[in-house]
Design a protein around this motif. Structure first.
Motif, short mmCIF file in Angstrom:
data_model
loop_
_atom_site.label_atom_id
_atom_site.label_comp_id
_atom_site.label_asym_id
_atom_site.label_seq_id
_atom_site.Cartn_x
_atom_site.Cartn_y
_atom_site.Cartn_z
N ILE A 63 0.75 -1.21 0.21
CA ILE A 63 -0.05 0.15 0.18
C ILE A 63 1.07 1.22 -0.22
O ILE A 63 1.68 1.38 0.87
CB ILE A 63 -0.87 -0.08 1.14
N CYS A 64 0.97 1.93 -1.12
CA CYS A 64 1.61 3.13 -1.26
C CYS A 64 0.88 4.51 -1.19
O CYS A 64 -0.32 4.64 -1.73
CB CYS A 64 2.35 3.11 -2.75
N VAL A 65 1.54 5.40 -0.32
CA VAL A 65 0.20 6.72 0.06
C VAL A 65 1.37 7.92 0.21
O VAL A 65 2.20 8.09 0.57
CB VAL A 65 -0.12 6.53 1.58
N SER A 66 0.65 8.79 -0.60
CA SER A 66 1.08 10.05 -1.05
C SER A 66 -0.03 10.80 -0.21
O SER A 66 -1.05 10.70 -0.50
CB SER A 66 1.37 10.32 -2.51
N THR A 67 0.45 11.87 0.63
CA THR A 67 -0.53 12.54 1.24
C THR A 67 -0.14 14.11 1.51
O THR A 67 1.00 14.48 1.86
CB THR A 67 -0.86 12.12 2.56
N ALA A 68 -1.16 14.89 1.71
CA ALA A 68 -0.82 16.47 2.22
C ALA A 68 -0.41 16.16 3.41
O ALA A 68 -0.75 15.25 4.05
CB ALA A 68 -1.92 17.25 1.80
N CYS A 105 3.03 -1.11 4.17
CA CYS A 105 2.68 0.32 3.80
C CYS A 105 3.63 1.39 4.10
O CYS A 105 4.41 1.37 4.90
CB CYS A 105 1.37 0.64 4.66
N ALA A 106 3.86 2.21 3.01
CA ALA A 106 4.59 3.34 3.12
C ALA A 106 3.99 4.67 3.02
O ALA A 106 3.18 4.51 1.86
CB ALA A 106 5.83 3.05 2.09
N VAL A 107 4.32 5.63 3.90
CA VAL A 107 3.82 6.93 3.54
C VAL A 107 4.58 8.10 3.26
O VAL A 107 5.85 8.21 3.99
CB VAL A 107 2.65 7.22 4.84
N GLU A 108 4.46 8.95 2.35
CA GLU A 108 5.12 10.02 2.13
C GLU A 108 4.45 11.48 1.96
O GLU A 108 3.29 11.47 1.29
CB GLU A 108 6.23 9.72 1.19
N ASN A 109 5.02 12.44 2.10
CA ASN A 109 4.40 13.80 1.56
C ASN A 109 4.21 13.88 0.05
O ASN A 109 5.04 13.22 -0.52
CB ASN A 109 5.37 14.97 1.98
N ASP A 110 3.00 14.51 -0.11
CA ASP A 110 2.76 14.48 -1.68
C ASP A 110 3.64 15.18 -2.62
O ASP A 110 3.80 14.96 -3.54
CB ASP A 110 1.34 15.27 -1.87
N VAL A 111 4.25 16.26 -2.04
CA VAL A 111 5.05 16.97 -2.92
C VAL A 111 6.50 16.04 -2.93
O VAL A 111 6.91 16.26 -4.08
CB VAL A 111 5.36 18.42 -2.44
N ASN A 112 6.78 15.72 -2.08
CA ASN A 112 7.89 14.69 -1.86
C ASN A 112 7.84 13.52 -3.03
O ASN A 112 8.87 13.21 -3.89
CB ASN A 112 8.38 14.13 -0.61
N CYS A 113 6.49 13.10 -3.13
CA CYS A 113 6.17 11.90 -4.11
C CYS A 113 6.46 12.59 -5.53
O CYS A 113 6.86 11.80 -6.35
CB CYS A 113 4.94 11.45 -3.73
#
Length: 307
Positions: A63-68, A105-113
């Motif tokens: 599960i790959c998550v890009s988020t504000a 699962c990995a989560v990262e900031n959307d602009v970084n993604c």
């Protein structure tokens, strides 16, 4: 057996998602309105439902998550989110998803993604030091050195929208939403009726208010980009976000303003490029981040075993 990943890009308005295979090919994609009314729990519920739905047709390996928001990547937790997504701060996406589905699962900031997507397979392939800016409702930024996101000591590196500028800050003066507000004031209309597409259309028809608003935005962008370059001296600055889709109009204007504020010794060594991945940047970057994160985890385990 072929591996598939569910990749989700959480924004303040839309939650975009897709299925990506092990070769970074997007198999399918869709979007829904972000459940900001449900706060962090509402967004988690959306991510859960999307994953459950896609598991019916694909064997999901991650599960790959890009988020504000500002993200603790190790914990996969939202450290801070502004008013755009109220109640989102503190949401533990990684922990909740891994406990629920028993898959990583990995989560990262959307602009970084978005920046990672451009470095791995977009406009910045082969560049060693890159700054990526996304210009839309606000202005976001990220720094990527030797293919790795630079997070800073408190995971806040790249928050360039808050750079002090002319008695205000970079995004308050230079974001696309500010341009819309200016035109709405001139035309006695609501800002939402004056989106970037309409403003650029009117500018091409010779509307002086729209032409001036675009010129004012590009001057702010030129000044901000120059300031960032003085500090970081990147090999390339990549410009993305909805407004930057108007590349033909904006490229000469922004380059002219950067020339005005950046000394020649830096100017001649700094490439300016426009993002290539568009709306796919978030879900692609989330996938690239997932692969990088778990490659590092495997390397850590291997080193621990050897010792």
């Amino acid at each position: 057996m072929k591996e598939y990943y569910v990749s989700i890009d959480v924004g303040g308005t839309a939650l975009k998602y897709g299925i990506i295979d092990e070769h970074a090919q997007i198999i399918k994609k869709d979007s829904v309105q972000t459940n900001t009314a449900g706060k962090g729990e509402g967004i988690l519920e959306q991510i859960v439902k999307i994953t459950e739905k896609e598991q019916e047709n694909f064997k999901i390996s991650g599960i790959c998550v890009s988020t504000a928001g500002i993200v603790d990547c190790e914990k996969g937790k939202i450290l801070y989110a502004g008013e755009l997504i109220p109640g989102y701060t503190g949401t533990e996406i990684k922990k909740q998803m891994e406990e629920r589905f028993q898959i990583p699962c990995a989560v990262e900031n959307d602009v970084n993604c978005a920046g990672l997507a451009e470095v791995v397979s977009g406009a910045a392939v082969g560049r060693k030091s890159v700054v990526c800016l996304t210009v839309g409702t606000g202005i976001g930024g990220c720094v990527i050195l030797d293919g790795e996101v630079y997070h800073g000591y408190g995971n806040c590196a790249g928050e360039v929208g808050y750079l002090y500028m002319d008695g205000s800050d970079f995004q308050t003066l230079g974001a696309g939403s500010i341009m819309s507000k200016k035109i709405a004031g001139k035309k006695n209309g609501r800002p939402e009726k004056w989106n970037g597409i309409k403003i650029f259309e009117y500018a091409k028809q010779g509307d002086e208010d729209c032409i001036r608003a675009i010129e004012e935005m590009t001057e702010v962008l030129g000044k901000g980009i120059a300031s960032i370059c003085y500090v970081l001296n990147p090999q390339m600055v990549v410009l993305g976000g909805g407004v930057m889709e108007q590349k033909e109009v904006l490229k000469p204007l922004i380059e002219k303003q950067i020339q005005k504020y950046l000394k020649p010794i830096l100017l001649e060594k700094t490439e300016i490029a426009f993002a290539k991945h568009g709306n796919n940047a978030g879900i692609l970057g989330a996938f690239y981040n997932f692969k990088k994160y778990y490659r590092k985890e495997k390397n850590k385990e291997a080193r621990a075993f050897e010792t």
